[in-house]
Write a protein that holds these residues in place. Structure first.
Motif, mmCIF file in Angstrom:
data_model
loop_
_atom_site.group_PDB
_atom_site.id
_atom_site.type_symbol
_atom_site.label_atom_id
_atom_site.label_comp_id
_atom_site.label_asym_id
_atom_site.label_seq_id
_atom_site.Cartn_x
_atom_site.Cartn_y
_atom_site.Cartn_z
ATOM 1 N N ASP A 1 -3.672 7.680 -2.865
ATOM 2 C CA ASP A 1 -3.065 6.710 -1.950
ATOM 3 C C ASP A 1 -3.233 5.323 -2.579
ATOM 4 O OD1 ASP A 1 -2.164 5.194 0.185
ATOM 5 O OD2 ASP A 1 -4.049 5.314 1.279
ATOM 6 N N ALA B 1 -1.214 2.740 -1.606
ATOM 7 C CA ALA B 1 -0.182 2.147 -0.744
ATOM 8 C C ALA B 1 0.063 0.687 -1.086
ATOM 9 C CB ALA B 1 -0.585 2.284 0.723
ATOM 10 N N PHE C 1 -1.954 -6.769 4.886
ATOM 11 C CA PHE C 1 -1.327 -6.746 3.576
ATOM 12 C C PHE C 1 0.054 -7.344 3.730
ATOM 13 C CE2 PHE C 1 -4.368 -3.278 2.509
ATOM 14 C CZ PHE C 1 -4.919 -3.914 1.420
ATOM 15 N N LEU D 1 -5.393 6.806 7.651
ATOM 16 C CA LEU D 1 -4.358 7.843 7.531
ATOM 17 C C LEU D 1 -4.948 9.222 7.327
ATOM 18 C CD1 LEU D 1 -4.439 8.232 4.285
ATOM 19 C CD2 LEU D 1 -2.556 6.639 4.227
ATOM 20 N N HIS E 1 -8.244 4.681 4.098
ATOM 21 C CA HIS E 1 -7.458 4.218 5.248
ATOM 22 C C HIS E 1 -7.485 5.285 6.339
ATOM 23 C CE1 HIS E 1 -3.738 3.340 7.506
ATOM 24 N NE2 HIS E 1 -3.984 2.091 7.160
ATOM 25 N N ASN F 1 3.537 1.895 -1.530
ATOM 26 C CA ASN F 1 4.526 1.323 -0.603
ATOM 27 C C ASN F 1 5.269 0.168 -1.265
ATOM 28 O OD1 ASN F 1 3.816 2.996 1.506
ATOM 29 N ND2 ASN F 1 2.598 1.466 2.583
ATOM 30 N N THR G 1 6.187 5.660 5.815
ATOM 31 C CA THR G 1 4.971 4.886 5.556
ATOM 32 C C THR G 1 4.015 5.702 4.700
ATOM 33 O OG1 THR G 1 3.810 5.783 7.463
ATOM 34 C CG2 THR G 1 5.115 3.801 7.850
ATOM 35 N N ALA G 2 2.955 5.051 4.255
ATOM 36 C CA ALA G 2 1.929 5.752 3.475
ATOM 37 C C ALA G 2 1.242 6.813 4.327
ATOM 38 C CB ALA G 2 0.906 4.759 2.953
ATOM 39 N N SER G 3 1.197 6.580 5.638
ATOM 40 C CA SER G 3 0.597 7.578 6.526
ATOM 41 C C SER G 3 1.445 8.850 6.538
ATOM 42 C CB SER G 3 0.477 7.031 7.954
ATOM 43 O OG SER G 3 -0.201 5.800 7.948
ATOM 44 N N HIS H 1 7.261 -1.388 0.355
ATOM 45 C CA HIS H 1 7.453 -2.316 1.471
ATOM 46 C C HIS H 1 6.241 -3.203 1.721
ATOM 47 C CE1 HIS H 1 5.877 1.197 4.068
ATOM 48 N NE2 HIS H 1 5.006 0.235 4.250
ATOM 49 N N LYS H 2 5.214 -3.049 0.912
ATOM 50 C CA LYS H 2 4.072 -3.951 1.084
ATOM 51 C C LYS H 2 4.179 -5.069 0.059
ATOM 52 C CE LYS H 2 0.268 -1.627 3.301
ATOM 53 N NZ LYS H 2 -0.865 -0.729 3.138
ATOM 54 N N GLY I 1 -7.173 0.915 -4.507
ATOM 55 C CA GLY I 1 -6.965 -0.313 -3.733
ATOM 56 C C GLY I 1 -7.166 -0.089 -2.248
#
Ligand SMILES: *Cc1c(COP(=O)(O)O)cnc(C)c1O
Length: 516
Positions: free
Chosen positions: A265, A267, A80, A185, A183, A297, A146-148, A299-300, A237
């Motif tokens: 989630d 993310a 991603f 996670l 995911h 996120n 993070t998403a995790s 950040h993605k 997603g």
């Protein structure tokens, strides 16, 4: 380094960053160094004496940059996107010039207050339910790494709530729900906490969505078995194909299970809610009404430099009841009076970076309009990609319905029919055969350094993901990428044809031996 030396070095470093971005397009997207390359350039001990800055910066350019895979490169279509914007870079620079651990409001009031405000800006941008806003004083938002981490915090809080509601339930009977498309996670959270994870089977037929009927049956079976599912990690997603669980159906079932925490989630895909035209299609209302917690996120696909995972809960006390540790040395009069948020009680660690500065700079520089424009542009580029794939007249095919800025493709079985159907087409269309062929296709693409892609397996089929998100990617880049895919796919199909012809010849000459 004194202040004046820092000033010069700083200008110099910014110049290097600009040069990097000017040259990025012409660099290979992927690093071609071999494992262990760096030890040949970097001594085994730190220098006895300090070294001149210029030399350090030159070594960065000479030895580090060649070992980088360029996630901001216009031809990066793997995994991603990882966001990086100039306002985000500058915010990080400023934040790192005044580091502080931010665990309490009083550590630096601006850090906590800006985070609370930025998470409300973000909630507003995405149209989240009022309860998720910090200003509601009920729920609220917090930046996780993070998403995790966000999912892990959700699981910890959910477990804590479930144990308060059902004090007699044994720890060993608790179970986390995910699906086979969630995911990793979910598994990671289970691993960390020592709690079982049930990955509910979802399939291609349902477009990889968790359906209400499947969820209900699983809940009933587990109840009969003495198991206690306490959280469902639903996805908007998915990583493999961008699929989404069926939120309206999940919402309907969740009504009957009030102690089941629903963590959504999103993310990667969640930022698309910034564009109102996608909300209905992606279950915005259901998520807003049902989710106990929600994560996306920035950040993605959200222009805020790594890391910035936005995590919201409907009820902040669910976090603080699970995570509040207040030894005497962390007590403050503001915290005790309940006037302020102490974010240390909203995540796993104690200290935290000043990440909201990145959000503030990015939101202000782009504006809602600029943010939406970026998201829409990426989706538009994916539409162009789909059109181009469809024009390859059955050489390549889309394996699933493209999702936002993500497509999944492979060489189509139809690409093989004309030449190979003549021979005894040894199961040419079988899954195994197509998988081997597509693996060869992927290895050829991976051997190139002018494009970066990642693989996945969907319903047993080996596929290649094409994920768009670098800010520099243009229509020309997409056209070039499709040309590259066509070139390599043709090579693979041609190789196969030559091989089949040879086999046919050998059979005709009677020279084929067992095992060929
Ligand atoms: C990327 C992704 C993750 C993992 O994100 P991290 O922030 O690296 O933990 C989890 N779930 C989905 C759906 C993702 O797309």
């Amino acid at each position: 380094m004194d202040i004046e030396q820092f000033r010069k070095a700083g200008y110099n470093a910014i110049d290097r960053i600009c040069d990097y971005y000017y040259n990025l397009q012409s660099m290979p997207v992927k690093s071609s160094v071999s494992p262990g390359y760096l030890a040949q350039h970097i001594p085994t001990n730190p220098p006895e004496q300090g070294e001149p800055w210029q030399q350090i910066l030159d070594d960065y350019t000479e030895h580090i940059i060649p070992g980088l895979t360029h996630w901001q490169h216009p031809s990066f279509y793997g995994y991603f996107p990882t966001a990086c914007s100039f306002p985000g870079i500058l915010a990080d620079l400023l934040a790192s010039s005044t580091p502080n651990p931010g665990f309490n409001w009083s550590c630096s009031p601006a850090c906590t207050e800006l985070e609370a405000l930025m998470m409300d800006w973000a909630a507003d941008l995405l149209g989240l339910h009022k309860e998720f806003f910090n200003s509601s004083n009920k729920g609220g938002g917090v930046i996780q790494t993070t998403a995790s981490d966000s999912a892990l915090v959700a699981v910890v809080a959910a477990r804590s709530r479930y144990q308060r509601l059902h004090p007699d339930v044994l720890f060993k009977d608790l179970i986390i729900y995910t699906t086979t498309q969630t995911h990793s996670l979910g598994l990671k959270a289970g691993l960390i906490l020592g709690i079982g994870v049930r990955a509910i089977e979802v399939d291609a037929h349902d477009k990889y969505a968790l359906r209400g009927s499947t969820l209900r049956k699983t809940l009933e079976d587990d109840a009969a078995d003495g198991k206690h599912p306490f959280i469902l990690i639903a996805t908007l997603g998915t990583t493999s194909s961008g699929a989404s669980d069926n939120m309206p159906e999940i919402r309907n079932i969740a009504k009957d299970y009030p102690s089941l925490w629903i963590h959504v989630d999103a993310a990667w895909a969640g930022v698309v809610f910034s564009c109102p035209e996608y909300r209905d299609k992606l279950y915005h209302t259901d998520i807003n009404e049902m989710a106990t917690s929600f994560c996306t996120n920035f950040h993605k696909w959200g222009l805020v430099n790594f890391d910035c995972s936005a995590f919201w809960v409907r009820d902040r006390s669910l976090l603080t009841e699970a995570l509040d540790i207040t030894p005497p040395f962390l007590r403050t009069k503001e915290g005790d009076s309940g006037q302020v948020v102490d974010y240390r009680n909203w995540h796993l660690a104690l200290g935290r970076r000043f990440r909201s500065l990145k959000m503030w700079f990015v939101f202000r520089t782009y504006g809602v309009d600029g943010f939406q424009g970026y998201i829409r542009r990426c989706i538009g580029l994916n539409t162009l990609f789909q059109e181009k794939i469809n024009e390859t007249s059955s050489l390549l095919e889309l394996v699933t319905t493209p999702s936002l800025s993500l497509s999944v493709i492979r060489i189509s079985p139809a690409a093989l029919s004309p030449s190979s159907s003549s021979s005894d087409s040894t199961d040419l269309s079988t899954q195994d055969f197509m998988n081997t062929l597509n693996q060869t296709f992927y290895s050829r693409l991976s051997a190139r350094n002018d494009i970066f892609l990642t693989q996945t397996i969907l319903n047993g089929a080996f596929c290649i993901r094409f994920s768009i998100g670098a800010e520099l990617t243009t229509e020309d880049d997409i056209c070039r990428a499709v040309d590259t895919l066509i070139e390599e796919a043709k090579n693979v199909v041609e190789e196969l044809r030559v091989k089949n012809d040879k086999t046919e010849q050998s059979i005709a000459n009677g020279s084929v031996s067992a095992g060929v």
